[in-house]
Scaffold this motif. Structure first.
Motif, PDB file in Angstrom:
ATOM      1  N   UNK A  99     -38.438  41.462 -37.102  1.00  0.00           N
ATOM      2  CA  UNK A  99     -39.438  42.524 -37.028  1.00  0.00           C
ATOM      3  C   UNK A  99     -39.987  42.653 -35.613  1.00  0.00           C
ATOM      4  N   UNK A 100     -40.212  41.531 -34.970  1.00  0.00           N
ATOM      5  CA  UNK A 100     -40.744  41.536 -33.604  1.00  0.00           C
ATOM      6  C   UNK A 100     -39.731  42.104 -32.615  1.00  0.00           C
ATOM      7  N   UNK A 101     -38.481  41.650 -32.709  1.00  0.00           N
ATOM      8  CA  UNK A 101     -37.435  42.176 -31.827  1.00  0.00           C
ATOM      9  C   UNK A 101     -37.243  43.670 -32.040  1.00  0.00           C
ATOM     10  N   UNK A 102     -37.279  44.075 -33.293  1.00  0.00           N
ATOM     11  CA  UNK A 102     -37.139  45.497 -33.603  1.00  0.00           C
ATOM     12  C   UNK A 102     -38.330  46.287 -33.063  1.00  0.00           C
ATOM     13  N   UNK A 103     -39.514  45.674 -33.107  1.00  0.00           N
ATOM     14  CA  UNK A 103     -40.696  46.332 -32.567  1.00  0.00           C
ATOM     15  C   UNK A 103     -40.583  46.585 -31.071  1.00  0.00           C
ATOM     16  N   UNK A 104     -39.966  45.641 -30.366  1.00  0.00           N
ATOM     17  CA  UNK A 104     -39.741  45.821 -28.927  1.00  0.00           C
ATOM     18  C   UNK A 104     -38.808  47.007 -28.685  1.00  0.00           C
ATOM     19  N   UNK A 105     -37.750  47.098 -29.498  1.00  0.00           N
ATOM     20  CA  UNK A 105     -36.823  48.229 -29.377  1.00  0.00           C
ATOM     21  C   UNK A 105     -37.526  49.551 -29.693  1.00  0.00           C
ATOM     22  N   UNK A 106     -38.352  49.542 -30.726  1.00  0.00           N
ATOM     23  CA  UNK A 106     -39.085  50.757 -31.076  1.00  0.00           C
ATOM     24  C   UNK A 106     -39.985  51.205 -29.925  1.00  0.00           C
ATOM     25  N   UNK A 107     -40.647  50.241 -29.317  1.00  0.00           N
ATOM     26  CA  UNK A 107     -41.600  50.569 -28.254  1.00  0.00           C
ATOM     27  C   UNK A 107     -40.902  51.066 -26.987  1.00  0.00           C
ATOM     28  N   UNK A 108     -39.800  50.419 -26.630  1.00  0.00           N
ATOM     29  CA  UNK A 108     -39.158  50.728 -25.351  1.00  0.00           C
ATOM     30  C   UNK A 108     -38.031  51.756 -25.446  1.00  0.00           C
ATOM     31  N   UNK A 109     -37.485  51.962 -26.648  1.00  0.00           N
ATOM     32  CA  UNK A 109     -36.369  52.898 -26.781  1.00  0.00           C
ATOM     33  C   UNK A 109     -36.698  54.092 -27.670  1.00  0.00           C
ATOM     34  N   UNK A 110     -37.169  53.811 -28.875  1.00  0.00           N
ATOM     35  CA  UNK A 110     -37.355  54.889 -29.848  1.00  0.00           C
ATOM     36  C   UNK A 110     -38.578  55.742 -29.526  1.00  0.00           C
ATOM     37  N   UNK A 111     -39.697  55.102 -29.227  1.00  0.00           N
ATOM     38  CA  UNK A 111     -40.924  55.860 -28.954  1.00  0.00           C
ATOM     39  C   UNK A 111     -40.759  56.824 -27.779  1.00  0.00           C
ATOM     40  N   UNK A 112     -40.189  56.404 -26.646  1.00  0.00           N
ATOM     41  CA  UNK A 112     -39.978  57.373 -25.558  1.00  0.00           C
ATOM     42  C   UNK A 112     -39.078  58.538 -25.966  1.00  0.00           C
ATOM     43  N   UNK A 113     -38.045  58.249 -26.764  1.00  0.00           N
ATOM     44  CA  UNK A 113     -37.161  59.318 -27.236  1.00  0.00           C
ATOM     45  C   UNK A 113     -37.919  60.308 -28.110  1.00  0.00           C
ATOM     46  N   UNK A 114     -38.735  59.783 -29.018  1.00  0.00           N
ATOM     47  CA  UNK A 114     -39.477  60.650 -29.931  1.00  0.00           C
ATOM     48  C   UNK A 114     -40.539  61.460 -29.201  1.00  0.00           C
ATOM     49  N   UNK A 134     -33.749  51.737 -36.657  1.00  0.00           N
ATOM     50  CA  UNK A 134     -34.889  50.925 -36.213  1.00  0.00           C
ATOM     51  C   UNK A 134     -36.086  51.134 -37.133  1.00  0.00           C
ATOM     52  N   UNK A 135     -36.300  52.370 -37.558  1.00  0.00           N
ATOM     53  CA  UNK A 135     -37.392  52.646 -38.482  1.00  0.00           C
ATOM     54  C   UNK A 135     -37.179  51.990 -39.834  1.00  0.00           C
ATOM     55  N   UNK A 136     -35.925  51.993 -40.303  1.00  0.00           N
ATOM     56  CA  UNK A 136     -35.611  51.354 -41.583  1.00  0.00           C
ATOM     57  C   UNK A 136     -35.836  49.846 -41.502  1.00  0.00           C
ATOM     58  N   UNK A 137     -35.404  49.248 -40.406  1.00  0.00           N
ATOM     59  CA  UNK A 137     -35.613  47.807 -40.219  1.00  0.00           C
ATOM     60  C   UNK A 137     -37.104  47.485 -40.194  1.00  0.00           C
ATOM     61  N   UNK A 138     -37.872  48.319 -39.507  1.00  0.00           N
ATOM     62  CA  UNK A 138     -39.309  48.089 -39.405  1.00  0.00           C
ATOM     63  C   UNK A 138     -39.985  48.163 -40.774  1.00  0.00           C
ATOM     64  N   UNK A 139     -39.742  49.251 -41.489  1.00  0.00           N
ATOM     65  CA  UNK A 139     -40.389  49.429 -42.786  1.00  0.00           C
ATOM     66  C   UNK A 139     -40.015  48.348 -43.783  1.00  0.00           C
ATOM     67  N   UNK A 140     -38.714  48.084 -43.898  1.00  0.00           N
ATOM     68  CA  UNK A 140     -38.247  47.069 -44.850  1.00  0.00           C
ATOM     69  C   UNK A 140     -38.768  45.689 -44.460  1.00  0.00           C
TER      70      UNK A 140
END
Length: 205
Positions: A99-114, A134-140
């Protein structure tokens, strides 16, 4: 007695952090799904809301780590290192690390894209797939970690693979479901656009 009250306070703070994050994520996901189903699927998301959501979830995750480490340290001081042999504890640590590693990806990759695209439908297929995964990994992961947190019956009764068996299946199911929903939303948006263009064409003549 002091140990029990200290542990209770830590568990309570741990629970609040987890509930806060799950509540925010669930509300955000429900709003996104409702927009894809009945609203304008290409409507831009509020970048301020995305940033606030990310910051709040990050703080909740930090609180989850802090209280979790404190609980584990407290329990280890009384039960010894064999405490870590509990497969349920191993599973929870594994899920929270992912969850933590995925959160880093969300913050640095997904959020800027969105924030740049404004909508999942405005992303390329590869970018959209990455964001959805990444969103599926986070939620689950949040819900799975919460389940493991309250799953006392799982203590010492099941192996680590058994406890984590449903985890990848839930991620895969969430990913496929969201991708299908996005495909349908894109189809609906394309149909609405064609209908709008047709109306303009007829009106012009």
């Amino acid at each position: 007695m002091e140990f029990e009250f200290t542990r209770m306070g830590l568990v309570y703070a741990h629970l609040i952090a987890c509930c806060a994050a799950i509540g925010l994520i669930l509300m955000s996901d429900i709003a996104m799904v409702r927009q894809l189903i009945s609203g304008d699927p290409r409507e831009r998301m509020d970048p301020h809301h995305l940033q606030e959501l990310q910051n709040t979830v990050a703080m909740a995750l930090a609180a989850l780590w802090a209280t979790g480490v404190a609980i584990v340290a407290l329990d280890t001081s009384f039960k010894g290192w064999e405490y870590f042999a509990n497969p349920k504890l191993q599973a929870k640590i594994t899920v929270v690390c992912l969850l933590t590693l995925n959160g880093v990806l969300l913050h640095h990759r997904v959020l800027p894209l969105m924030m740049k695209a404004g909508s999942l439908l405005n992303l390329s297929f590869s970018q959209r797939s990455f964001a959805v995964f990444a969103g599926a990994v986070s939620g689950v992961s949040w819900f799975y970690a919460a389940l493991l947190g309250v799953g006392r019956p799982l203590n010492w009764k099941y192996s680590l693979p058994q406890i984590l068996a449903a985890y990848p299946a839930l991620i895969a199911g969430s990913f496929v479901g969201l991708m299908l929903l996005l495909a349908w939303a894109q189809y609906r948006a394309s149909g609405d656009q064609l209908a709008f263009e047709g109306t303009r064409f007829v009106g012009a003549h």
